[in-house]
Design a protein around this motif. Structure first.
Motif, PDB file in Angstrom:
ATOM      1  N   GLY A 190       0.789  -1.220   0.000  1.00  8.70           N
ATOM      2  CA  GLY A 190       0.000   0.000   0.000  1.00  8.70           C
ATOM      3  C   GLY A 190       0.820   1.267   0.000  1.00  8.70           C
ATOM      4  N   LEU A 191       2.105   1.129   0.327  1.00  5.89           N
ATOM      5  CA  LEU A 191       2.976   2.313   0.316  1.00  5.89           C
ATOM      6  C   LEU A 191       3.253   2.764  -1.114  1.00  5.89           C
ATOM      7  CD1 LEU A 191       5.882   1.681   2.889  1.00  5.89           C
ATOM      8  CD2 LEU A 191       4.086   3.424   3.028  1.00  5.89           C
ATOM      9  N   ASP A 192       3.466   4.063  -1.272  1.00  3.56           N
ATOM     10  CA  ASP A 192       3.966   4.566  -2.542  1.00  3.56           C
ATOM     11  C   ASP A 192       5.420   4.088  -2.654  1.00  3.56           C
ATOM     12  OD1 ASP A 192       3.714   6.778  -4.776  1.00  3.56           O
ATOM     13  OD2 ASP A 192       5.680   6.996  -3.834  1.00  3.56           O
ATOM     14  N   SER A 193       5.810   3.636  -3.836  1.00  2.00           N
ATOM     15  CA  SER A 193       7.124   2.991  -3.950  1.00  2.00           C
ATOM     16  C   SER A 193       8.296   3.933  -3.664  1.00  2.00           C
ATOM     17  CB  SER A 193       7.282   2.348  -5.332  1.00  2.00           C
ATOM     18  OG  SER A 193       7.265   3.327  -6.337  1.00  2.00           O
ATOM     19  N   VAL A 194       8.084   5.230  -3.897  1.00  2.00           N
ATOM     20  CA  VAL A 194       9.156   6.185  -3.594  1.00  2.00           C
ATOM     21  C   VAL A 194       9.412   6.204  -2.088  1.00  2.00           C
ATOM     22  CG1 VAL A 194       9.861   8.612  -3.703  1.00  2.00           C
ATOM     23  CG2 VAL A 194       8.613   7.594  -5.622  1.00  2.00           C
ATOM     24  N   GLU A 195       8.327   6.180  -1.355  1.00  2.00           N
ATOM     25  CA  GLU A 195       8.431   6.153   0.100  1.00  2.00           C
ATOM     26  C   GLU A 195       8.943   4.788   0.566  1.00  2.00           C
ATOM     27  OE1 GLU A 195       5.389   6.695   3.871  1.00  2.00           O
ATOM     28  OE2 GLU A 195       4.654   7.085   1.839  1.00  2.00           O
ATOM     29  N   GLY A 196       8.465   3.753  -0.130  1.00  2.00           N
ATOM     30  CA  GLY A 196       8.847   2.394   0.201  1.00  2.00           C
ATOM     31  C   GLY A 196      10.352   2.159   0.101  1.00  2.00           C
ATOM     32  N   LYS A 197      10.967   2.849  -0.832  1.00  2.00           N
ATOM     33  CA  LYS A 197      12.415   2.774  -0.993  1.00  2.00           C
ATOM     34  C   LYS A 197      13.112   3.089   0.324  1.00  2.00           C
ATOM     35  CE  LYS A 197      13.693   4.035  -5.509  1.00  2.00           C
ATOM     36  NZ  LYS A 197      14.050   5.016  -6.535  1.00  2.00           N
ATOM     37  N   GLU A 198      12.676   4.183   0.933  1.00  2.08           N
ATOM     38  CA  GLU A 198      13.270   4.620   2.189  1.00  2.08           C
ATOM     39  C   GLU A 198      12.918   3.651   3.315  1.00  2.08           C
ATOM     40  OE1 GLU A 198      15.450   6.960   1.996  1.00  2.08           O
ATOM     41  OE2 GLU A 198      14.867   7.202  -0.118  1.00  2.08           O
ATOM     42  N   LYS A 199      11.657   3.218   3.352  1.00  4.05           N
ATOM     43  CA  LYS A 199      11.196   2.348   4.432  1.00  4.05           C
ATOM     44  C   LYS A 199      11.940   1.015   4.414  1.00  4.05           C
ATOM     45  CE  LYS A 199       7.903   4.579   6.651  1.00  4.05           C
ATOM     46  NZ  LYS A 199       7.572   5.779   6.556  1.00  4.05           N
ATOM     47  N   ILE A 200      12.109   0.444   3.224  1.00  8.81           N
ATOM     48  CA  ILE A 200      12.801  -0.843   3.139  1.00  8.81           C
ATOM     49  C   ILE A 200      14.279  -0.674   3.471  1.00  8.81           C
ATOM     50  CG2 ILE A 200      13.531  -2.675   1.535  1.00  8.81           C
ATOM     51  CD1 ILE A 200      10.792  -2.913   0.569  1.00  8.81           C
ATOM     52  N   SER A 201      14.856   0.444   3.033  1.00 11.38           N
ATOM     53  CA  SER A 201      16.259   0.692   3.376  1.00 11.38           C
ATOM     54  C   SER A 201      16.416   0.819   4.885  1.00 11.38           C
ATOM     55  CB  SER A 201      16.760   1.970   2.683  1.00 11.38           C
ATOM     56  OG  SER A 201      16.730   1.788   1.280  1.00 11.38           O
ATOM     57  N   ASP A 202      15.487   1.531   5.518  1.00  8.59           N
ATOM     58  CA  ASP A 202      15.522   1.658   6.980  1.00  8.59           C
ATOM     59  C   ASP A 202      15.452   0.276   7.628  1.00  8.59           C
ATOM     60  OD1 ASP A 202      15.579   4.384   6.774  1.00  8.59           O
ATOM     61  OD2 ASP A 202      13.427   4.672   7.154  1.00  8.59           O
ATOM     62  N   TYR A 203      14.503  -0.526   7.140  1.00 11.41           N
ATOM     63  CA  TYR A 203      14.300  -1.866   7.679  1.00 11.41           C
ATOM     64  C   TYR A 203      15.576  -2.703   7.589  1.00 11.41           C
ATOM     65  CZ  TYR A 203      12.555  -6.683   7.982  1.00 11.41           C
ATOM     66  OH  TYR A 203      12.380  -8.000   8.323  1.00 11.41           O
ATOM     67  N   LEU A 204      16.233  -2.651   6.405  1.00 14.76           N
ATOM     68  CA  LEU A 204      17.447  -3.441   6.191  1.00 14.76           C
ATOM     69  C   LEU A 204      18.568  -2.967   7.119  1.00 14.76           C
ATOM     70  CD1 LEU A 204      17.392  -3.586   2.292  1.00 14.76           C
ATOM     71  CD2 LEU A 204      17.125  -5.553   3.829  1.00 14.76           C
ATOM     72  N   GLU A 205      18.668  -1.666   7.273  1.00  8.23           N
ATOM     73  CA  GLU A 205      19.725  -1.135   8.137  1.00  8.23           C
ATOM     74  C   GLU A 205      19.479  -1.507   9.595  1.00  8.23           C
ATOM     75  OE1 GLU A 205      20.085   3.046   7.083  1.00  8.23           O
ATOM     76  OE2 GLU A 205      21.573   2.563   5.549  1.00  8.23           O
ATOM     77  N   GLU A 206      18.203  -1.427  10.024  1.00  9.51           N
ATOM     78  CA  GLU A 206      17.873  -1.796  11.410  1.00  9.51           C
ATOM     79  C   GLU A 206      18.176  -3.261  11.684  1.00  9.51           C
ATOM     80  OE1 GLU A 206      13.761  -0.703  11.838  1.00  9.51           O
ATOM     81  OE2 GLU A 206      14.291   1.408  11.451  1.00  9.51           O
ATOM     82  N   ASN A 207      17.935  -4.085  10.678  1.00 10.18           N
ATOM     83  CA  ASN A 207      18.146  -5.521  10.870  1.00 10.18           C
ATOM     84  C   ASN A 207      19.513  -5.996  10.406  1.00 10.18           C
ATOM     85  OD1 ASN A 207      15.398  -6.653  11.845  1.00 10.18           O
ATOM     86  ND2 ASN A 207      14.916  -5.193  10.202  1.00 10.18           N
ATOM     87  N   LYS A 208      20.392  -5.055  10.124  1.00  8.45           N
ATOM     88  CA  LYS A 208      21.767  -5.363   9.698  1.00  8.45           C
ATOM     89  C   LYS A 208      21.795  -6.311   8.495  1.00  8.45           C
ATOM     90  CE  LYS A 208      24.103  -3.890  13.730  1.00  8.45           C
ATOM     91  NZ  LYS A 208      23.239  -2.715  13.788  1.00  8.45           N
ATOM     92  N   GLN A 209      20.886  -6.088   7.579  1.00  4.16           N
ATOM     93  CA  GLN A 209      20.843  -6.912   6.371  1.00  4.16           C
ATOM     94  C   GLN A 209      21.204  -6.098   5.124  1.00  4.16           C
ATOM     95  OE1 GLN A 209      16.790  -8.149   7.063  1.00  4.16           O
ATOM     96  NE2 GLN A 209      17.443 -10.252   7.482  1.00  4.16           N
ATOM     97  N   GLY A 210      21.650  -4.884   5.366  1.00  7.75           N
ATOM     98  CA  GLY A 210      22.049  -4.050   4.247  1.00  7.75           C
ATOM     99  C   GLY A 210      22.288  -2.642   4.703  1.00  7.75           C
ATOM    100  N   GLU A 211      22.788  -1.804   3.807  1.00  8.67           N
ATOM    101  CA  GLU A 211      22.971  -0.397   4.140  1.00  8.67           C
ATOM    102  C   GLU A 211      22.912   0.470   2.889  1.00  8.67           C
ATOM    103  OE1 GLU A 211      27.837  -0.946   4.392  1.00  8.67           O
ATOM    104  OE2 GLU A 211      26.753   0.062   6.008  1.00  8.67           O
ATOM    105  N   ARG A 212      22.550   1.725   3.108  1.00 11.98           N
ATOM    106  CA  ARG A 212      22.501   2.677   1.990  1.00 11.98           C
ATOM    107  C   ARG A 212      23.908   2.863   1.441  1.00 11.98           C
ATOM    108  NH1 ARG A 212      18.229   4.461   5.161  1.00 11.98           N
ATOM    109  NH2 ARG A 212      16.383   5.110   3.984  1.00 11.98           N
ATOM    110  N   GLN A 213      23.978   3.048   0.134  1.00 10.81           N
ATOM    111  CA  GLN A 213      25.291   3.145  -0.494  1.00 10.81           C
ATOM    112  C   GLN A 213      25.193   3.983  -1.775  1.00 10.81           C
ATOM    113  OE1 GLN A 213      27.180  -0.250  -2.479  1.00 10.81           O
ATOM    114  NE2 GLN A 213      28.554  -0.346  -0.720  1.00 10.81           N
ATOM    115  N   THR A 214      26.284   4.656  -2.069  1.00 14.95           N
ATOM    116  CA  THR A 214      26.333   5.394  -3.328  1.00 14.95           C
ATOM    117  C   THR A 214      27.392   4.757  -4.207  1.00 14.95           C
ATOM    118  OG1 THR A 214      25.698   7.422  -2.203  1.00 14.95           O
ATOM    119  CG2 THR A 214      26.689   7.651  -4.369  1.00 14.95           C
TER     120      THR A 214
END
Length: 822
Positions: free
Chosen positions: A390-414
């Motif tokens: 139900g989330l807008d995918s632009v927002e979802g991008k941030e939410k999933i990234s947050d989730y991954l970082e909280e669970n140590k399953q990934g991190e934001r990267q450039t």
RNA sequence: GCCGAAGUGGCGGAAUUGGUAGACGCGCCAGACUCAAAAUCUGGUAUGGGUUAACCAUGUGCCGGUUCGAGUCCGGCCUUCGGUACCA
């Protein structure tokens, strides 16, 4: 009477040289302007039209700035190292040093014939130890800071000539230019400069420089910044973790498989016993493809499964790991997560190998169940994504990234597309790399006080295996600076783009011995105010120079962020639509035109051809027009020989005191001075020349009827307009009317009398329905009422409005009067 | 494929912020000078129509739109040239 250019031009060149008219006082920085063209490669062929087109107009701009009272520095030099000289040596046996020095002599002579105001005291050549010593110094500064390093990298390998080739030496079909052999990729130890450390700044600072937008865009694309998230996938049955980079973490629930590049080290590790043969064969097949075949986008993607599974961190789902040729080993981690529903490449691959497609982003106005016929890559609403539905995918991008970082399953990267700069060449004619390889100590840098590492003269540079210097016992064998034991020098030389990355800093002090350049002087004169060169250097030289400049800033050598404040690209002159080149045999030789018309006329004609940045197809059809202009100019001035000695012109005339003819001349002169300055300032040389042609048309018609003071007024201004674009002719006519000093020795540029520009009557276009029906002369700034009266008295206006209703009347002051009828 | 630039007379090309399309030059035509030619100078030259003057219509790659008015702004194409090549 014919303009004797073949006497006049050499006469003034000699005068300029004898009197060092173009020697710049480098200590006078008040009105300093540094004008630079990309330096010249000293090949054995003559200066061609392209050189003239690059250097002539740029010199005109520089001269214009000089006449305006600036302290202009315009140097020229030679980009003297490089492959062509070495290849020539291989073919003819003539040593690169000898041929290069000879070429420099020839080219210098030709450059002088052009009559540019180069400061010959500042000439520079890169192939002498006094210059390349500082390439080595630069290398060591970078080495000390970890910005010059060595690693294994794939290079173009020619199996017939047994040597490494530069990219330029590989033809588009993947064969070697020289031998015709199919070029292979081979892993060799290579030196790199870590330009990627500066990627972000190189991108950001593009906003602060006055460069063509398309060039900045090309650099932006080349640097290729992309912001995303690195996601970790556990692998079933292994401890290793596959990391993938994605810009679309919002599609993570749509992952149906993972792909790793054929070269990736995981390939061997993760392949199960039953898939081993198939995978090994696949990897071998891919590697035998040429780079061109491999990366062709039209080629169908291929791949094979490894038999092993990865686990999606967000939903714990098992997805197969494939090996695929559409994944690049050199970008990101060399592994990608595949989301066929929302990525075109993955979609194509999944269809081919019947892998599942799972929609997780819903396009507005479509049904979740509707089958996709192509990948949907735009943003939408998230579905099939657990708690993120139900989330807008632009927002979802941030939410999933947050989730991954909280669970140590990934991190934001450039990530950046930009790669480190491979600077080593297995060639002779270049700067030796100042490193010694010692069995005990490893890589050992040469001590700074031991520089330069001189390039030996007596070498066998004929082609063989590897670097020519590696075979030179006297050069290659040395003692380790650290432990004193037997060691070997690095056999490679540097890319010549290293030479050109900082040469502009040395021009102001070309013979400086205390360092790479005199810091204070370099800072006084750089950034370069005006840099002119071909657009083909957009992502090579122009990027490397920016990088090196920033590095030099960081080690305290310069105090600015950018090397070139303003950049302009000259267009390309083609011949019958094709680029001029020796091999095509369509090179137009400027000498023929210099002999017939002189260098001023040739230069002016190149400028008159069209917009500087566009270039164009060569044709000599119009050159007679410019030649006529030069002759008419010369003849006109001859008619008033010595007039400036007997009559002096005032700074300005009172318009009321002038006759109609005089007023017309006075106006035209002032209009011309103003327009010309505006055009030349912006490199619009074609229209600047047209301004002068209009001026001479006016003068030949009316100057005879002017008082002597006005004649002098007009002629001296006309001469200064000629100065930048036809310097020899300008000096000559300046002298003809009786001026004592050389125009460029005592620069003059005249102010415009603004009063002369204001006209007292204007022609107003009268339109009915937007169509021109009449023209009326009115006093300037007439009120609408006054204009209206005259307009409606006009017969044609009456004829076109007769019997119709006037809806509207529009009056634009001094321009148009439009009547709308129904 | 994607990104960028450019399409205007017979030709190269002009045209500030939407406001007289074709500046300037080449070529061509006519005239002057010349025994003649070249060179030079003067005038003319977008296209079609028109009693060849006046005047009228058309016209800036193509189709449409906005506007009193579009080479210029907007939407959709076509062609040429440059850059780039699966960058997740």
């Amino acid at each position: 009477m014919k303009y004797p250019f073949n006497e006049v031009e050499p006469k003034w060149r000699k005068y300029w040289e004898d009197n060092e008219v173009y020697k710049t006082d480098m200590s006078d920085v008040e009105k300093a302007i540094y004008t630079l063209v990309m330096f010249i490669y000293p090949s054995g062929s003559k200066l061609h039209c392209g050189h003239w087109y690059n250097y002539g107009p740029t010199d005109s701009w520089a001269r214009f700035k000089k006449l305006q009272g600036n302290n202009v520095f315009e140097p020229i030099g030679y980009d003297a190292f490089g492959l062509p000289a070495e290849n020539y040596a291989i073919k003819t046996g003539i040593h690169p040093y000898d041929s290069t020095m000879q070429n420099i002599e020839d080219i210098r002579r030709q450059l002088k014939e052009m009559g540019c105001m180069y400061d010959w005291n500042a000439e520079l050549k890169t192939c002498v130890p006094e210059y390349y010593k500082w390439n080595q110094w630069l290398f060591l500064q970078m080495y000390q800071r970890g910005l010059a390093y060595r690693k294994k990298a794939p290079v173009n390998w020619d199996p017939v000539d047994q040597t490494v080739l530069a990219n330029e030496q590989v033809l588009p079909d993947g064969t070697a230019e020289r031998s015709g052999a199919r070029v292979e990729k081979k892993m060799l130890s290579q030196w790199f400069f870590k330009i990627t450390d500066y990627a972000d700044e190189l991108l950001g600072d593009l906003d602060n420089i006055d460069w063509p937008e398309k060039t900045k865009l090309m650099q932006t694309n080349w640097i290729g910044k992309s912001v995303g998230t690195q996601v970790e996938f556990k692998v079933e049955g292994f401890d290793e973790i596959i990391k993938v980079f994605t810009t679309r973490p919002d599609t993570l629930f749509g992952v149906t498989y993972v792909v790793i590049a054929p070269e990736n080290e995981f390939v061997g590790k993760f392949t199960t016993a039953e898939n081993k043969t198939q995978v090994a064969k696949y990897v071998e097949d891919v590697q035998s493809l040429s780079e061109i075949d491999r990366t062709s986008t039209t080629k169908e993607k291929t791949g094979v499964p490894t038999g092993t599974y990865a686990i999606n961190p967000v939903n714990g789902e098992k997805v197969p790991i494939w090996v695929g040729d559409y994944v690049l080993a050199s970008y990101g981690t060399g592994c990608v997560m595949a989301v066929p529903a929302h990525d075109e490449r993955d979609f194509e691959f999944a269809k081919k190998y019947q892998l599942p497609v799972r929609k997780v982003i819903l396009e507005e106005g479509t049904e979740p169940e509707a089958e996709l016929t192509e990948a949907f890559t735009a943003p939408g609403t998230m579905i099939n994504s657990g708690q993120f539905d139900g989330l807008d995918s632009v927002e979802g991008k941030e939410k999933i990234s947050d989730y991954l970082e909280e669970n140590k399953q990934g991190e934001r990267q450039t990530n950046f597309r930009l790669r480190d700069w491979l600077i080593s060449r297995q060639r002779y004619w270049g700067t030796p790399i100042p490193i010694v390889h010692c069995d005990s100590c490893g890589e050992v840098p040469i001590e700074l006080d031991q520089l330069p590492v001189e390039l030996p003269y007596d070498v066998d540079f004929s082609l063989g295996s590897g670097s020519p210097l590696a075979r030179e016992e006297d050069f290659i064998n040395t003692k380790c600076p650290k432990c004193g034991k037997d060691a070997k020098r690095d056999p490679d030389t540097m890319d010549t783009f290293v030479d050109s990355s900082w040469y502009y800093l040395r021009y102001p002090n070309p013979n400086y011995n205390e360092g790479m350049f005199d810091k204070e002087r370099a800072n006084n004169w750089t950034p370069v105010n005006m840099y002119v060169g071909g657009a083909e250097h957009a992502t090579m030289h122009l990027l490397y120079a920016r990088f090196i400049h920033k590095f030099l800033r960081d080690i305290g050598m310069v105090n600015s962020d950018e090397p070139f404040a303003k950049l302009i690209h000259q267009g390309t002159i083609t011949n019958n639509g094709a680029k001029m080149s020796k091999s095509k045999g369509n090179v137009v030789n400027p000498d023929d035109f210099i002999v017939d018309y002189g260098s001023d006329v040739f230069r002016m004609y190149l400028m008159f051809m069209g917009p500087y940045e566009l270039g164009g197809d060569w044709s000599d059809k119009g050159i007679v027009g410019v030649d006529r202009f030069a002759n008419r100019t010369y003849v006109l001035f001859k008619d008033y020989e010595g007039i400036a000695k007997t009559a002096k012109s005032p700074d300005k005339f009172d318009l009321a005191s002038l006759s109609e003819t005089e007023k017309s001349v006075y106006r035209k002169v002032n209009q011309s001075v103003e327009k010309y300055a505006e055009e030349l300032e912006h490199f619009r040389f074609n229209t600047a020349v047209a301004v002068m042609m209009e001026l001479i048309n006016e003068l030949s018609k009316n100057i005879a009827d002017c008082r002597d003071e006005l004649k002098v007024y007009a002629l001296e201004r006309f001469a200064t307009l000629l100065g930048p674009v036809a310097p020899h002719l300008a000096e000559e006519v300046w002298q003809t009317i009786g001026k004592e000093k050389s125009l460029f020795e005592a620069p003059v540029y005249y102010d415009v009398d603004k009063d002369a520009l204001t006209v007292d009557s204007v022609t107003i276009a009268v339109q009915v329905q937007g169509k021109l029906r009449a023209k009326i002369d009115m006093p300037v700034d007439s009120a609408e009422e006054a204009v209206k009266e005259v307009v409606w008295a006009d017969d044609k206006v009456k004829a076109h409005t007769d019997g119709k209703t006037v809806v509207k009347e529009i009056y634009v002051k001094n321009k148009i009067y439009n009547i709308v009828v129904r």
